[in-house]
Enzyme design. Sequence first.
Site, PDB file in Angstrom:
ATOM      1  N   SER A  53       0.837  -1.203   0.000  1.00 32.00           N
ATOM      2  CA  SER A  53       0.000   0.000   0.000  1.00 32.00           C
ATOM      3  C   SER A  53       0.871   1.252   0.000  1.00 32.00           C
ATOM      4  O   SER A  53       1.644   1.466  -0.922  1.00 32.00           O
ATOM      5  CB  SER A  53      -0.954  -0.034   1.195  1.00 32.00           C
ATOM      6  OG  SER A  53      -1.891   1.007   1.115  1.00 32.00           O
ATOM      7  N   ASP A  64      -0.751   1.271  -4.913  1.00 30.29           N
ATOM      8  CA  ASP A  64      -1.596   0.189  -5.439  1.00 30.29           C
ATOM      9  C   ASP A  64      -2.946   0.709  -5.915  1.00 30.29           C
ATOM     10  O   ASP A  64      -3.838  -0.063  -6.241  1.00 30.29           O
ATOM     11  CB  ASP A  64      -1.761  -0.946  -4.434  1.00 30.29           C
ATOM     12  CG  ASP A  64      -2.507  -0.539  -3.169  1.00 30.29           C
ATOM     13  OD1 ASP A  64      -2.351   0.608  -2.731  1.00 30.29           O
ATOM     14  OD2 ASP A  64      -3.241  -1.382  -2.614  1.00 30.29           O
ATOM     15  N   ASP A  74      -5.655   2.042  -4.764  1.00 32.88           N
ATOM     16  CA  ASP A  74      -6.972   1.799  -4.184  1.00 32.88           C
ATOM     17  C   ASP A  74      -7.455   3.023  -3.406  1.00 32.88           C
ATOM     18  O   ASP A  74      -8.619   3.096  -3.009  1.00 32.88           O
ATOM     19  CB  ASP A  74      -6.989   0.539  -3.306  1.00 32.88           C
ATOM     20  CG  ASP A  74      -6.035   0.598  -2.129  1.00 32.88           C
ATOM     21  OD1 ASP A  74      -5.236   1.548  -2.025  1.00 32.88           O
ATOM     22  OD2 ASP A  74      -6.086  -0.329  -1.285  1.00 32.88           O
ATOM     23  N   ASP A 114      -2.451   6.271  -4.606  1.00 36.80           N
ATOM     24  CA  ASP A 114      -1.330   5.634  -3.905  1.00 36.80           C
ATOM     25  C   ASP A 114      -0.760   4.495  -4.745  1.00 36.80           C
ATOM     26  O   ASP A 114      -1.301   4.167  -5.807  1.00 36.80           O
ATOM     27  CB  ASP A 114      -1.761   5.182  -2.509  1.00 36.80           C
ATOM     28  CG  ASP A 114      -2.752   4.033  -2.505  1.00 36.80           C
ATOM     29  OD1 ASP A 114      -3.383   3.796  -3.545  1.00 36.80           O
ATOM     30  OD2 ASP A 114      -2.908   3.383  -1.455  1.00 36.80           O
TER      31      ASP A 114
END
Length: 572
Positions: free
Chosen positions: A143, A302, A304, A300
């Site tokens: 993340s 990833d 999400d 960000d």
Amino acid sequence: MEITKLYESWCKNAVEDQDLIAELESIRGNEKEIYERFYTALKFGTAGLRGVIGVGTNRMNIYVVRQATQGLANYVINKYGKGAVAISHDSRIKADLFMIEAAKVLAANGIKTYITTELQPTPVLSYLVRYFKCQAGIMVTASHNPAKYNGYKAYGEDGCQMTDNAAQAVYDEITKLDIFSDVKTMDFDEAIEKGLIEYVDDSVYDSYLDCVLEQQVNPGICADADISVVYTPLNGAGNKLVRKVLSKIGVKEINVVKEQEMPDGNFTTCPYPNPEIKEALQKGLELCEEKQPDLLLATDPDSDRVGIAVKDYDGSYRLITGNEDGVMLTNYILSCKKANGTLPEKPVVVKTIVSTKLINKLCEKYDCELKNVLTGFKYIGEVILNLEKKGEENRYLFGFEESYGYLSGTYVRDKDAVVASMLICEMTAYYKKQGKSLAEVIDGLYEEFGYYLNQTFAFEFEGAEGMQKMADLMSSTRENLPASVGKYKVVKVSDYQLKKETDLVTGEVEQLTLPTSNVIALHLEGDNGVIIRPSGTEPKIKLYITAVGTDKVNAIAVCDEIVAASKQLLGL
């Protein structure tokens, strides 16, 4: 196993990754460094694995990934007899390698595995699990953690991150395994040839984008309003799909931050690539000064979660919090759908318990059911699943959490920065056509409902001693509930571990139906509040403060008093 013997076992067996071989040799004879890497093993939980990249049981490396995947394979076989798993990754260091290694383990266990040809956003992985009707999914990502971290998020067959029970079952399988001798793996090319590993076709990503585009509220409005955007993927996975969807909805001017455009797990221009913090957005803000766009978008690594900044009254750029963005998006979706007659009967909005209570006022205004869930987007996904089981998934309109995660639609079961970016641009265009900026929109909502200021504070407790202190603090608070926090009376207490809610005014006690969680919420007079919870991923106690004022200055004063009183109360 005694730590020195464990280290020697790795020296003997960890022979496939030159970086690990070099690291093992570099720490030879250094007891402190060896201890740090081997004193424990990364624990598999609802968020999967996360740790510093390197050698040892307490690090992210191919052997830890293989062991975890063997545990997942055993779980899938035990529960389903056979199955399929989808895997993807973001731009993290060694992320593609970890994906391949996980796929090889699954293939060796006879489990069909779908992998992506390149990095993809986390919500795409959730989509793939559902698209291919898999029994599990793996997303290799850490993340928004710093560059030295990598991780491994595990998903269930519904496309949500694993539940507590499923994660515990996988962990139980992992703990039975010797990290070297009990893990199956097979040659990658052989697995491809046998059809055990299959690359995802590009047409699947197109179908994902089609689902995103179906969530438009006012199709065509971006082209009509002629908005301009500065976008940064923060060297992560959002670059292609976010730009593609914005182009499809008619955003003609998309200025990408060049230093943060391409995938780069070193994150050299944003060491902490978290769109919640200003430092991560600095390059984007600099480009905003040059381009003067309507909006700054930052996803960000990833992809999400998404953070934004909007032009303020003085021409500078104002950072919008996750709560503010969630409130504006909810208001935009509800008001527009009501106006154009597409608002379903008994609409449902979902938020986490630590997210702003301003949303309660909006839902009351539009006669919309608001569901509060525990922290973690899987609980929002669970609400969608329960509606789907009743054939009522069309009632779900929007879900969000204060940490910049949003989802419109039911095509995935995780937060999705691709659809959120689309809706934010659409919302910007909608209000621009009315002569309003998003700064004016959020301020207008504050004027209508009161200024709700939400602040989060984290206090670190390192090591085993720190974990005990956190446990003691939560127990002490639970046993000695305050009558007030500062000058604000406590009117209600929600204890999610004891699963009860006590009204201190009437004395009534209600049972809480949410899953058990070590969280205490103190509801104060004036709609103010304090929520106390240990972090699920870091050694921290978090305080979530809600302060309500007549304006920003007043709300800040209320917040300061509640924060000071809370810290004194908890001994922080």
